[in-house]
Design a protein around this motif. Structure first.
Motif, PDB file in Angstrom:
ATOM      1  N   TYR A 256       0.831  -1.204   0.000  1.00 33.60           N
ATOM      2  CA  TYR A 256       0.000   0.000   0.000  1.00 33.60           C
ATOM      3  C   TYR A 256       0.868   1.258   0.000  1.00 33.60           C
ATOM      4  CZ  TYR A 256       1.030   0.317   5.029  1.00 33.60           C
ATOM      5  OH  TYR A 256       1.662   0.424   6.244  1.00 33.60           O
ATOM      6  N   PRO A 257       0.363   2.356  -0.560  1.00 33.75           N
ATOM      7  CA  PRO A 257       1.147   3.594  -0.585  1.00 33.75           C
ATOM      8  C   PRO A 257       1.075   4.303   0.760  1.00 33.75           C
ATOM      9  CG  PRO A 257      -0.967   3.943  -1.654  1.00 33.75           C
ATOM     10  CD  PRO A 257      -0.927   2.492  -1.267  1.00 33.75           C
ATOM     11  N   SER A 258       2.235   4.644   1.311  1.00 36.18           N
ATOM     12  CA  SER A 258       2.294   5.339   2.594  1.00 36.18           C
ATOM     13  C   SER A 258       2.766   6.773   2.373  1.00 36.18           C
ATOM     14  CB  SER A 258       3.250   4.619   3.550  1.00 36.18           C
ATOM     15  OG  SER A 258       3.495   5.400   4.701  1.00 36.18           O
ATOM     16  N   ALA A 259       1.859   7.713   2.558  1.00 36.74           N
ATOM     17  CA  ALA A 259       2.251   9.120   2.455  1.00 36.74           C
ATOM     18  C   ALA A 259       3.242   9.474   3.552  1.00 36.74           C
ATOM     19  CB  ALA A 259       1.008  10.009   2.534  1.00 36.74           C
ATOM     20  N   ARG A 260       3.099   8.841   4.700  1.00 37.37           N
ATOM     21  CA  ARG A 260       3.991   9.093   5.829  1.00 37.37           C
ATOM     22  C   ARG A 260       5.438   8.749   5.475  1.00 37.37           C
ATOM     23  NH1 ARG A 260       2.208   8.894  10.785  1.00 37.37           N
ATOM     24  NH2 ARG A 260       0.460   7.539  10.197  1.00 37.37           N
ATOM     25  N   SER A 261       5.620   7.632   4.772  1.00 37.02           N
ATOM     26  CA  SER A 261       6.964   7.165   4.439  1.00 37.02           C
ATOM     27  C   SER A 261       7.421   7.594   3.055  1.00 37.02           C
ATOM     28  CB  SER A 261       7.016   5.630   4.538  1.00 37.02           C
ATOM     29  OG  SER A 261       6.650   5.188   5.837  1.00 37.02           O
ATOM     30  N   GLY A 262       6.478   7.952   2.197  1.00 35.14           N
ATOM     31  CA  GLY A 262       6.832   8.342   0.845  1.00 35.14           C
ATOM     32  C   GLY A 262       7.139   7.178  -0.076  1.00 35.14           C
ATOM     33  N   VAL A 263       6.810   5.972   0.343  1.00 34.16           N
ATOM     34  CA  VAL A 263       7.045   4.781  -0.469  1.00 34.16           C
ATOM     35  C   VAL A 263       5.887   3.810  -0.254  1.00 34.16           C
ATOM     36  CG1 VAL A 263       9.563   4.950  -0.379  1.00 34.16           C
ATOM     37  CG2 VAL A 263       8.351   3.656   1.390  1.00 34.16           C
ATOM     38  N   ARG A 264       5.848   2.768  -1.076  1.00 34.88           N
ATOM     39  CA  ARG A 264       4.901   1.683  -0.834  1.00 34.88           C
ATOM     40  C   ARG A 264       5.458   0.775   0.255  1.00 34.88           C
ATOM     41  NH1 ARG A 264       0.688  -0.063  -3.461  1.00 34.88           N
ATOM     42  NH2 ARG A 264      -0.132   1.257  -5.134  1.00 34.88           N
ATOM     43  N   LEU A 265       4.570   0.257   1.084  1.00 33.99           N
ATOM     44  CA  LEU A 265       4.979  -0.631   2.160  1.00 33.99           C
ATOM     45  C   LEU A 265       4.268  -1.979   2.027  1.00 33.99           C
ATOM     46  CD1 LEU A 265       4.865   1.722   5.290  1.00 33.99           C
ATOM     47  CD2 LEU A 265       6.807   1.216   3.790  1.00 33.99           C
ATOM     48  N   ALA A 266       5.007  -3.034   2.291  1.00 32.15           N
ATOM     49  CA  ALA A 266       4.441  -4.376   2.408  1.00 32.15           C
ATOM     50  C   ALA A 266       4.810  -4.856   3.805  1.00 32.15           C
ATOM     51  CB  ALA A 266       4.994  -5.307   1.344  1.00 32.15           C
ATOM     52  N   VAL A 267       3.841  -4.949   4.681  1.00 30.41           N
ATOM     53  CA  VAL A 267       4.081  -5.243   6.097  1.00 30.41           C
ATOM     54  C   VAL A 267       3.481  -6.604   6.428  1.00 30.41           C
ATOM     55  CG1 VAL A 267       3.694  -4.468   8.467  1.00 30.41           C
ATOM     56  CG2 VAL A 267       4.019  -2.775   6.640  1.00 30.41           C
ATOM     57  N   GLN A 268       4.265  -7.457   7.047  1.00 32.11           N
ATOM     58  CA  GLN A 268       3.782  -8.799   7.390  1.00 32.11           C
ATOM     59  C   GLN A 268       3.824  -8.997   8.903  1.00 32.11           C
ATOM     60  OE1 GLN A 268       6.104 -11.544   5.027  1.00 32.11           O
ATOM     61  NE2 GLN A 268       5.012 -11.056   3.162  1.00 32.11           N
ATOM     62  N   HIS A 269       2.952  -8.260   9.576  1.00 32.35           N
ATOM     63  CA  HIS A 269       2.877  -8.364  11.028  1.00 32.35           C
ATOM     64  C   HIS A 269       1.432  -8.278  11.488  1.00 32.35           C
ATOM     65  CE1 HIS A 269       7.173  -8.367  11.656  1.00 32.35           C
ATOM     66  NE2 HIS A 269       7.298  -7.319  10.880  1.00 32.35           N
ATOM     67  N   TRP A 270       1.197  -8.749  12.707  1.00 33.83           N
ATOM     68  CA  TRP A 270      -0.139  -8.874  13.284  1.00 33.83           C
ATOM     69  C   TRP A 270      -0.892  -7.552  13.306  1.00 33.83           C
ATOM     70  CZ3 TRP A 270      -2.640  -6.819  17.531  1.00 33.83           C
ATOM     71  CH2 TRP A 270      -3.744  -7.531  18.041  1.00 33.83           C
ATOM     72  N   ASP A 271      -0.254  -6.490  13.724  1.00 33.84           N
ATOM     73  CA  ASP A 271      -0.951  -5.214  13.865  1.00 33.84           C
ATOM     74  C   ASP A 271      -1.458  -4.707  12.521  1.00 33.84           C
ATOM     75  OD1 ASP A 271      -1.575  -2.919  15.792  1.00 33.84           O
ATOM     76  OD2 ASP A 271      -0.464  -1.851  14.228  1.00 33.84           O
ATOM     77  N   HIS A 272      -0.672  -4.911  11.478  1.00 29.07           N
ATOM     78  CA  HIS A 272      -1.099  -4.498  10.138  1.00 29.07           C
ATOM     79  C   HIS A 272      -2.302  -5.310   9.671  1.00 29.07           C
ATOM     80  CE1 HIS A 272      -1.131  -3.741   5.868  1.00 29.07           C
ATOM     81  NE2 HIS A 272      -0.721  -4.961   5.589  1.00 29.07           N
ATOM     82  N   ALA A 273      -2.285  -6.622   9.935  1.00 36.93           N
ATOM     83  CA  ALA A 273      -3.442  -7.445   9.569  1.00 36.93           C
ATOM     84  C   ALA A 273      -4.694  -6.967  10.291  1.00 36.93           C
ATOM     85  CB  ALA A 273      -3.166  -8.908   9.885  1.00 36.93           C
ATOM     86  N   LEU A 274      -4.542  -6.681  11.587  1.00 36.19           N
ATOM     87  CA  LEU A 274      -5.664  -6.193  12.392  1.00 36.19           C
ATOM     88  C   LEU A 274      -6.234  -4.899  11.815  1.00 36.19           C
ATOM     89  CD1 LEU A 274      -7.187  -6.438  15.257  1.00 36.19           C
ATOM     90  CD2 LEU A 274      -5.480  -4.779  16.023  1.00 36.19           C
ATOM     91  N   GLN A 275      -5.366  -3.929  11.600  1.00 33.69           N
ATOM     92  CA  GLN A 275      -5.823  -2.606  11.171  1.00 33.69           C
ATOM     93  C   GLN A 275      -6.293  -2.586   9.717  1.00 33.69           C
ATOM     94  OE1 GLN A 275      -4.177   1.024  12.717  1.00 33.69           O
ATOM     95  NE2 GLN A 275      -2.421  -0.077  13.545  1.00 33.69           N
ATOM     96  N   SER A 276      -5.573  -3.275   8.845  1.00 35.98           N
ATOM     97  CA  SER A 276      -5.945  -3.209   7.426  1.00 35.98           C
ATOM     98  C   SER A 276      -7.232  -3.966   7.142  1.00 35.98           C
ATOM     99  CB  SER A 276      -4.809  -3.746   6.548  1.00 35.98           C
ATOM    100  OG  SER A 276      -4.562  -5.116   6.795  1.00 35.98           O
ATOM    101  N   GLY A 277      -7.498  -5.047   7.890  1.00 36.20           N
ATOM    102  CA  GLY A 277      -8.769  -5.749   7.717  1.00 36.20           C
ATOM    103  C   GLY A 277      -9.939  -4.852   8.062  1.00 36.20           C
ATOM    104  N   THR A 278      -9.824  -4.136   9.179  1.00 31.75           N
ATOM    105  CA  THR A 278     -10.865  -3.193   9.578  1.00 31.75           C
ATOM    106  C   THR A 278     -10.999  -2.061   8.572  1.00 31.75           C
ATOM    107  OG1 THR A 278     -10.468  -3.704  11.912  1.00 31.75           O
ATOM    108  CG2 THR A 278     -11.595  -1.642  11.428  1.00 31.75           C
ATOM    109  N   ALA A 279      -9.860  -1.561   8.089  1.00 38.30           N
ATOM    110  CA  ALA A 279      -9.880  -0.445   7.138  1.00 38.30           C
ATOM    111  C   ALA A 279     -10.476  -0.852   5.800  1.00 38.30           C
ATOM    112  CB  ALA A 279      -8.464   0.087   6.941  1.00 38.30           C
ATOM    113  N   ALA A 280     -10.218  -2.082   5.362  1.00 37.43           N
ATOM    114  CA  ALA A 280     -10.797  -2.547   4.100  1.00 37.43           C
ATOM    115  C   ALA A 280     -12.314  -2.591   4.191  1.00 37.43           C
ATOM    116  CB  ALA A 280     -10.241  -3.920   3.737  1.00 37.43           C
TER     117      ALA A 280
END
Length: 381
Positions: A256-280
């Protein structure tokens, strides 16, 4: 986690239509972090989420594998499933070791239960990869009385995740726990009772576990119109939408594109799964908020709680809060004076405050930030 959170988010967000949650494992949705901890230790046999799916009206289709995707239709090994909206949350799959096709992997609850049966006092366990999984499994195996050696192709533990000097600090944790650590050589091949390293060394091994990373489980999307990056991650926009109509994606399988980082991020951790599922789910229901959280993960290893937040790749300054020689310490990364990442060892308050400071792009007073006796939030300008 990502799929379960998407289903929950849809119901809680007011969606009254049919929801089907499909997974290729035979189990109901469960939590993965305890697999390398309590499940291996024998303190738990399952980590199933305590969610009343029937009450929520969510149809669980366990043991069903997605095979292909066409507009409006998901093809599975149990037949076709038409959809109005689809969230792809197929996660990631562990990378196998080409020279050790029979080595164990640790991704599912069945993997954990099978490995647990083999971890007995005196068993010689070789772990390929000194990453998070390698350290956590080595910790548990030593507690169970195994003889453990961790083999890492890089120069120090956590190569690629952290700068080498910090990984070198953590190398001392292995020795203190009685775990052998061999860096600078990978596992070339496994044979009965031993593994052969790339430098020619032969290590005795009753069991071999591979923990050299994971790749997005997206091979089934070939020809679907869902665009993937070079690593196989699904390319989504800031609302987690793919390029295919009516299709979103979340969790370990997305970039996903991260404006905060200025790059695309691919994150494979629990917190990202938790938050991105809710956000989707929120995006499917019409929310217009971009998905761009502060990345966060944690690891329990060798009697320590290690936590990390943010992204240090673009940092231009490093600050130590306490010494790595002490029982607890924190490292801060700044970019143009603003906090962009933090690593803490047994200093959870530092990490919790750092996440909030990173989120708002806070500029720090360097002298205050370097003083472990001062609360980190007090260092914010």
């Amino acid at each position: 986690m990502a799929g379960a959170q998407a289903a929950l988010g849809l119901r809680r967000g007011g969606w009254e239509g049919r929801i089907s949650l499909l997974g290729d494992e035979p189990h109901r949705p469960y939590d993965r972090p305890p697999l390398s901890k309590n499940v291996l230790l024998g303190k738990a046999d399952a980590t199933t989420f305590e969610i009343d799916w029937e009450h929520l009206g969510v149809e669980l289709l366990t043991g069903r594998r997605a095979l292909a995707l066409a507009p409006g239709v998901l093809h599975t090994d149990g037949g076709e499933l038409p959809y109005e909206g689809l969230v792809i949350a197929t996660g990631a799959e562990p990378r196998p070791l080409p020279g050790a096709p029979g080595a164990r992997l640790l991704r599912t609850v069945d993997d954990a239960l099978a490995l647990r049966e083999r971890l007995r006092p005196g068993v010689r366990l070789v772990l390929a990869g000194a990453g998070w999984i390698g350290a956590e499994t080595a910790t548990v195996a030593r507690q169970l009385g195994c003889e453990v050696t961790v083999v890492e192709a890089g120069p120090a533990p956590l190569t690629g995740a952290l700068p080498e000097p910090l990984g070198a600090v953590m190398a001392g944790w292995y020795a203190a726990a009685g775990v052998g650590l061999r860096c600078g050589a990978g596992v070339l091949a496994a044979e009965p009772g031993a593994v052969v390293l790339t430098d020619g060394t032969r290590l005795p091994a009753d069991e071999v576990l591979v923990g050299i990373g994971a790749r997005p489980a997206t091979g089934w999307l070939s020809g679907s119109g869902v665009e993937l990056d070079a690593a196989g991650a699904i390319l989504v926009d800031e609302r987690l939408r793919t390029g295919a109509p009516g299709v979103w994606a979340a969790g370990d399988c997305v970039s996903y594109p991260s404006a905060r980082s200025g790059v695309r991020l691919a994150v494979q951790h629990w917190d990202h799964a938790l938050q991105s599922g809710t956000a989707a789910a929120a995006s499917m229901l019409g929310a217009d908020a971009p998905y761009d959280p502060v990345p966060y993960f944690w690891s329990e290893q060798f009697g320590r709680m290690v936590q990390y937040a943010g992204r240090h790749a673009e940092a231009d300054e490093l600050i130590h809060r306490g010494s790595p020689e002490e029982p607890s310490w924190t490292v801060l990364w700044l970019r143009q004076g603003a906090l962009v990442a933090a690593l803490s060892v047994d200093r959870p308050r530092d990490l919790n405050q750092a996440r909030r400071l990173i989120d708002r792009g806070a500029v720090l007073d360097r002298a205050l930030a370097a003083d472990p006796a001062v609360q980190l939030k007090a260092a914010a300008a």
